[in-house]
Every structure is written in structure tokens, then in C-alpha cells.
Design an enzyme around this catalytic site. Structure first.
Site, mmCIF file in Angstrom:
data_model
loop_
_atom_site.group_PDB
_atom_site.id
_atom_site.type_symbol
_atom_site.label_atom_id
_atom_site.label_comp_id
_atom_site.label_asym_id
_atom_site.label_seq_id
_atom_site.Cartn_x
_atom_site.Cartn_y
_atom_site.Cartn_z
ATOM 1 N N HIS A 210 0.828 -1.204 0.000
ATOM 2 C CA HIS A 210 0.000 0.000 0.000
ATOM 3 C C HIS A 210 0.863 1.255 0.000
ATOM 4 C CE1 HIS A 210 -2.704 -3.163 1.465
ATOM 5 N NE2 HIS A 210 -3.671 -2.456 0.909
ATOM 6 N N HIS A 310 -9.167 -1.818 -10.319
ATOM 7 C CA HIS A 310 -9.170 -2.033 -8.874
ATOM 8 C C HIS A 310 -10.601 -2.027 -8.345
ATOM 9 C CE1 HIS A 310 -9.227 -0.245 -4.743
ATOM 10 N NE2 HIS A 310 -8.265 -1.102 -4.541
#
Length: 407
Positions: A210, A310
Site C-alpha cells: 500500500h 481495482h
């Protein structure tokens, strides 16, 4: 045909909560009664503020407007308040409203959105899922355990999945990036080794991070992961400087993927121009909408890059991702929340079709799905947390570890 009204739904996502804490849906209606649905992926403000933003944009730019005027709406939204910058909050709201406009356009013409964007290239779309704990399983313990993840990966492959994603690389903070600890690296290697052993060559490994590492830290980690041949190394450094991500991409054999936190063609142009990633993961509820995503996919095609939309939100964004992917030659793989079952299926009048590792592209008009408003209304969000949140202090390897230490 003119746009006449907007309604919003903030829906709490019940346990196990895969896909985020809540979903923000919008419903546009025309004077002649055609309804279109969209979804806003905006995590920077609470949903009450976001729905106010959507209402402001509707009154300011869409009330009484032609739903076919999608490019005009995008330019007005992008330049709102003398801005003309890729603002994720503005683009999240824009995306949801633009998505609903496409749904209306498709229904008015009796065509699926993919038919209006060049036509269907793919009859079905390969999909992947995160490795999720089961409902009665302790989530923290599951995400710390490489053996459990390997068992779950093998089970998902038996269901038909040919790719699985996992992110064991440790905490991420608003003060990132940082260097991975040796424990972070060892744990990441252990997960890759166990999962590769469990699935062999039947499935790709998608290694998620991330943006929590410095470029040098990401390079250290990538070197240790290369023997397991992941399909991608996701967002290895923060998203603000793709030039530094390009330094990671240039020194590893693992393809770099990025894009869930980026919006508009301008941010993705920097990624492509710098060579930061060869797999683009735009989220259609944030990137600026379906048309903007199609433009980005076209830019990627010219760079011989691929798209892998995504999804960590609800089923309306999922439906938009499917429409884009179906008409995109350089599509790679689609993120799904498991098999689009559970609450994601309950929110739709007719669930998305997932069969043996693939999503079947719908040919119904518009986005191909309809929100079940009764279900949405029965699950209001009552919390005060954001959809997603990061550690709010600099990472302390002991205090902030998402996983118990090993050794």
C-alpha cells in the site's frame, strides 16, 4: 431528455465487511423516467460530506442537463472552482455521477455501455480475489498466518480462480514510506513460498502493498520475492512521485502495478511516461469515470501497458469495471470480491455472473445491473470511520505491527 433528480444511498457493509465499511451509491433520473445508478469511491471525507458534494455538483452542473453530455460534465467538474487538477474527492463524486449518466445513456439506446465504447472484445473476464478469512475466523490471526493463506489460496484455485492477492508486508502510515523491517521481508517471503507451494503454476501470485516503502526499501523486498515469480508488485512506494516508482520497476523482474489512488488521465500519463508501472489499476469510482478510464486504457495501450481495474468498494463500481474491461484490448485481469457473492450479490436485483474464474460480461442495457434499493435502504451506515484508514503516526515496528513478530 434532461436530468431531473438525484438520490443518494450510504450503505453499511455488514460483517465480514469485505469491500470496505460502506458504499456510496447515486441514482440519477431523467424527466422521462429513465434511472441510472453510479457509485462514488471517496475515502477522504465521511459519507455525509460526500453526498453533500454530489448534491452540489448535481445542482451546479447536471440538473436540467443532457445525460449524453458526459465530456462536458467532466470538464466542468475537473475545472470546478478554478481548479483543473486531479483532486480525488472531486473525481470520486464526478465518477459516481458520470457512471450513472452512462447507465442512463445505455438504457435510452437499449445498449450495454461496452457497445458504446467500441464494442465487446472479451466475452468473459479473468478475475482474482484477495485471500479472505472465513466468517468465523479471527481476522488478525488469519492475515498473520502464511499456512492459512496457502490453504485458502488452494481452496480458491479449486473454485476456479487463477490468481490470488495477499499483502503481508506490514503496516502503512500517513508518514510513509519507510524501510521494511527484516521481519516484514521474511514474512513476505514466507507467504510467497507457502502459497506458491500450495498452488504451483495453477495460479498467479499478486503481491500487494500500500505504498508504504521507500524506493530503496521496495527494491530490497522485490529482490527477495523474485524467485516466486509474482504477476505483480503492487504500489511499492507512495503514489505521489511515479518517477521514484520507476526506479523500482527498472530494477526488478516483477511487473509493477499501480493506480488505485490515482485519478484522471494526467496522473496516469506521468506513470506511463516515467515507466513506473506496466499494469494500471484505475478504480472507476475515483478515476474520473468510465470515459476517463477508457482514455487511460488507450494511453496504456500505446505504451504496451495493461489494465487491471481495482475494486475495494461495491457492486456498481464492479459493474462499471466490467463494462470498461469488456471493450479494452489491453485488459489483463479484474479484481473481484470473492465471486461477487454475499452482500455484493444481495445489493443487486440480478447478481454479477462469476463462472470458474471468470466474470461473464452482461449484455443488458447500461451498466447491466440494477441496485436493489430495498436492500440498500435496509442497511444504512451509522458509523463515523472513513471507508479506509491508515496508521496515523510514524510506523513503530513493535507498536504498529499488523502481525505478531516471528522468530
Amino acid at each position: 431528455m434532461k436530468l431531473a433528480s438525484l438520490e443518494t444511498f450510504v450503505v453499511g457493509n455488514p460483517p465480514p465487511g469485505f469491500g470496505g465499511r460502506y458504499f456510496i451509491f447515486v441514482k440519477l433520473a431523467t424527466e422521462c423516467g429513465i434511472v441510472g445508478y453510479g457509485e462514488i469511491y471517496n475515502a477522504t471525507f465521511g459519507p455525509a460530506a460526500v453526498t453533500c458534494m454530489a448534491e452540489d455538483f448535481f445542482v451546479r452542473y447536471l440538473e436540467g442537463a443532457d445525460p449524453f453530455a458526459i465530456e462536458v460534465f467532466f470538464r466542468k467538474a475537473h475545472g470546478s472552482g478554478f481548479s483543473q487538477r486531479p483532486d480525488p474527492s472531486v473525481m470520486g463524486v464526478t465518477s459516481g455521477l458520470e457512471m450513472a449518466m452512462w447507465d442512463i445513456v445505455g438504457k435510452a439506446l437499449d445498449k450495454p455501455v461496452h457497445a458504446l465504447l467500441g464494442g465487446k472484445v472479451h466475452e468473459r473476464l479473468r478475475s482474482y480475489t484477495y485471500l479472505y478469512p472465513q466468517g468465523d475466523e479471527d481476522h488478525v490471526a488469519f492475515y498473520a498466518d502464511a499456512d492459512r493463506s496457502a490453504e485458502r489460496a488452494a481452496a480458491y484455485v479449486e473454485e476456479g480462480f487463477t490468481a490470488v492477492k495477499f499483502d503481508p508486508a506490514g503496516p502503512y502510515s500517513v508518514f510513509g514510506g519507510h524501510q521494511p523491517t527484516l521481519d516484514d521481508i521474511d514474512r513476505s517471503v514466507r507467504f510467497c513460498a507457502r502459497i506458491r507451494e500450495a498452488v504451483g503454476n495453477r495460479a498467479d501470485l499478486l503481491f500487494g502493498t500500500h505504498g508504504q516503502f521507500t524506493p530503496s526499501g521496495a527494491r530490497r523486498l522485490a529482490k527477495r520475492l523474485e524467485p516466486y515469480d509474482p504477476l505483480w508488485f503492487e504500489e511499492p512506494v507512495p503514489p505521489d512521485m511515479p518517477e521514484h516508482m520507476a526506479g523500482v520497476a527498472a530494477t526488478t523482474s516483477i511487473p509493477v502495478a499501480t493506480g488505485e489512488r490515482l485519478c484522471t488521465k494526467w496522473e496516469f500519463a506521468r506513470v506511463l511516461r516515467s515507466g513506473a508501472a506496466s499494469i494500471l489499476q484505475m478504480n472507476l469510482g475515483r478515476v474520473g469515470g468510465i470515459l476517463e478510464a477508457k482514455k487511460i486504457a488507450g494511453m496504456a495501450e500505446a505504451y504496451h501497458a495493461q489494465i487491471a481495474p481495482h475494486l475495494y468498494c461495491g457492486p456498481i463500481v464492479a459493474a462499471a469495471n466490467i463494462q470498461l474491461s469488456a471493450c479494452t484490448p489491453n485488459f489483463l485481469i479484474l479484481e473481484s470480491i470473492r465471486r461477487f457473492d454475499g452482500f455484493h450479490a444481495s445489493l443487486l436485483k440480478s447478481p454479477l455472473r462469476w463462472e470458474n474464474g471468470y466474470v461473464v460480461v452482461p449484455d443488458a442495457p447500461g451498466l447491466g445491473v440494477e441496485l436493489d434499493e430495498d436492500v440498500a435502504g435496509a442497511h444504512p451506515w451509522t458509523g463515523d470511520a472513513l471507508h479506509l484508514e491508515m496508521t496515523q503516526t510514524p510506523v513503530d515496528p513493535v507498536r504498529d505491527a499488523r502481525f505478531p513478530p516471528t522468530g
